[in-house]
Design a protein around this motif. Structure first.
Motif, PDB file in Angstrom:
ATOM      1  N   MET A  41      86.505 -42.594  76.370  1.00 23.66           N
ATOM      2  CA  MET A  41      86.684 -43.448  75.119  1.00 23.66           C
ATOM      3  C   MET A  41      85.460 -44.462  74.916  1.00 23.66           C
TER       4      MET A  41
ATOM      5  N   MET B 132      96.606 -49.819  70.227  1.00 20.74           N
ATOM      6  CA  MET B 132      96.692 -49.194  71.585  1.00 20.74           C
ATOM      7  C   MET B 132      97.560 -50.082  72.601  1.00 20.74           C
ATOM      8  N   PHE B 133      97.593 -51.203  72.336  1.00 22.75           N
ATOM      9  CA  PHE B 133      98.348 -52.194  73.199  1.00 22.75           C
ATOM     10  C   PHE B 133      99.428 -52.991  72.408  1.00 22.75           C
TER      11      PHE B 133
ATOM     12  N   SER C 184      94.781 -52.580  84.618  1.00 17.95           N
ATOM     13  CA  SER C 184      94.945 -51.022  84.229  1.00 17.95           C
ATOM     14  C   SER C 184      94.774 -50.863  82.856  1.00 17.95           C
ATOM     15  N   ASP C 185      95.286 -51.569  81.897  1.00 21.07           N
ATOM     16  CA  ASP C 185      95.138 -51.281  80.521  1.00 21.07           C
ATOM     17  C   ASP C 185      93.439 -51.549  80.412  1.00 21.07           C
TER      18      ASP C 185
ATOM     19  N   ASN D 162      91.179 -51.018  82.275  1.00 19.46           N
ATOM     20  CA  ASN D 162      90.391 -49.756  82.814  1.00 19.46           C
ATOM     21  C   ASN D 162      90.340 -48.814  81.993  1.00 19.46           C
ATOM     22  N   GLN D 163      90.992 -48.360  80.886  1.00 16.03           N
ATOM     23  CA  GLN D 163      91.185 -47.395  79.939  1.00 16.03           C
ATOM     24  C   GLN D 163      89.567 -47.448  79.066  1.00 16.03           C
ATOM     25  N   PHE D 164      89.055 -48.485  79.186  1.00 16.58           N
ATOM     26  CA  PHE D 164      87.820 -48.662  78.616  1.00 16.58           C
ATOM     27  C   PHE D 164      86.639 -48.131  79.469  1.00 16.58           C
ATOM     28  N   ASP D 165      85.858 -47.223  78.930  1.00 22.53           N
ATOM     29  CA  ASP D 165      84.505 -46.827  79.604  1.00 22.53           C
ATOM     30  C   ASP D 165      83.694 -48.001  79.831  1.00 22.53           C
TER      31      ASP D 165
ATOM     32  N   ARG E  67      86.502 -50.605  85.132  1.00 18.94           N
ATOM     33  CA  ARG E  67      87.001 -50.327  86.467  1.00 18.94           C
ATOM     34  C   ARG E  67      86.233 -50.776  87.670  1.00 18.94           C
TER      35      ARG E  67
END
Length: 101
Positions: free
Chosen positions: A1, A30-31, A72-73, A75-78, A97
């Protein structure tokens, strides 16, 4: 992403952190339960005191600005990039992360 860019505008009495409307729309899609903010202002004294007692302010700004509380949401972003609005310079890169918010 792709990286999420947060605009940082240095003002007379502090910093204003903001995201563009397109990023707000992207986050909402996305959310669906996210509540992104238009901007967050932090005075110089507050930022200084916060960083002395708690740690780097930006690690707490991006979850609040994006309106995403679940790590955890996030963490979806790089990468989250804090970008100076005046110069376009990347001031800070954060990898969600690697963070413990």
């Amino acid at each position: 992403m792709q990286a999420i860019k947060i605009n940082v505008n240095k003002q007379i009495d502090g910093y204003s952190f903001s995201i563009t409307p397109s990023i707000r729309d992207f986050i909402k899609k996305m959310f669906p339960n996210a509540h992104p903010a238009n901007n967050i202002f932090v005075g110089y004294d507050t930022k200084s005191d916060f960083e002395i007692h708690v740690g780097r302010l930006e690690n707490h700004i991006y979850p609040a600005l994006l309106g995403v509380a679940n790590q955890s949401d996030l963490n979806q972003f790089d990468e989250i990039q804090f970008v100076d609005t005046q110069t376009g310079t990347i001031l800070l890169k954060v990898k969600p992360r690697d963070q413990k918010v």
